[in-house]
Design an enzyme around this catalytic site. Structure first.
Site, PDB file in Angstrom:
ATOM      1  N   LYS A   1      -3.147  -6.276  -3.119  1.00 23.74           N
ATOM      2  CA  LYS A   1      -2.983  -7.601  -2.512  1.00 23.74           C
ATOM      3  C   LYS A   1      -1.713  -8.244  -3.040  1.00 23.74           C
ATOM      4  CE  LYS A   1      -6.632  -8.869  -0.057  1.00 23.74           C
ATOM      5  NZ  LYS A   1      -6.557  -8.149   1.181  1.00 23.74           N
TER       6      LYS A   1
ATOM      7  N   ASP B   1      -9.308  -0.448  -0.963  1.00 23.32           N
ATOM      8  CA  ASP B   1      -8.047   0.220  -0.629  1.00 23.32           C
ATOM      9  C   ASP B   1      -7.927   1.627  -1.209  1.00 23.32           C
ATOM     10  OD1 ASP B   1      -7.062  -1.894   0.928  1.00 23.32           O
ATOM     11  OD2 ASP B   1      -6.159  -2.880  -0.808  1.00 23.32           O
TER      12      ASP B   1
ATOM     13  N   GLU C   1       0.837  -1.206   0.000  1.00 24.81           N
ATOM     14  CA  GLU C   1       0.000   0.000   0.000  1.00 24.81           C
ATOM     15  C   GLU C   1       0.867   1.250   0.000  1.00 24.81           C
ATOM     16  OE1 GLU C   1      -3.132   0.260   2.870  1.00 24.81           O
ATOM     17  OE2 GLU C   1      -4.093  -1.575   2.155  1.00 24.81           O
TER      18      GLU C   1
END
Length: 152
Positions: free
Chosen positions: A96, A76, A37
């Site tokens: 992911k 996300d 992320e």
């Protein structure tokens, strides 16, 4: 640039991201929950074709295959990008690791509990992604799953 929120374990970093291009970020303080992320945040912040982005700003209901109940999926990222032809593309993005985006394989070397864990989480993720794709179809977005290969 990035302030640690707390623990760093198993090579997973969590923290608060401070965008260099804060005018592009929409929403509260962006918090990254993994190294992937963090890489995605940096990419969106630094890419001149990204017009705006936000983190966990879209919540999509989905039915969990584990209990048949409705749960909330916090996607996300959301981003608006300017394409090469000048059009604006709206994206819903899930981050992911690649191994979590494909059905788990029983190689014969894994513990039964590991296999069950992987199958359970893959089923949950599949339900979330199916709901996200339906949401995107209604709202004019594209749903993509980014992994470590996209975020080198």
């Amino acid at each position: 640039m990035n302030k640690q929120l707390g623990k760093k374990n198993r090579n997973v970093t969590q923290g608060i991201f401070k965008p260099k291009n804060s005018q592009k970020y929409i929403g509260a303080v962006p918090i990254y929950r993994s190294t992937l992320e963090l890489k995605a945040f940096r990419y969106l912040d630094n890419n001149p074709n990204v017009l705006s982005w936000s983190s966990e700003s879209v919540v999509i209901p989905y039915v969990s295959p584990s209990d048949g109940k409705i749960h909330r999926y916090f996607v996300d990222l959301v981003a608006k990008l300017k394409s090469k032809d000048g059009n604006i593309k709206k994206l819903l993005i899930e981050i992911k690791p690649e191994k979590q985006t494909v059905p788990p394989i029983d190689t014969g070397r894994k513990k039964q509990s590991t296999i069950l864990y992987e199958r359970y989480h893959y089923a949950i993720n599949t339900a979330k992604w199916q709901a996200a794709r339906a949401w995107c179809e209604k709202k004019g977005y594209n749903f993509i799953i980014m992994n470590e290969k996209h975020l080198k």
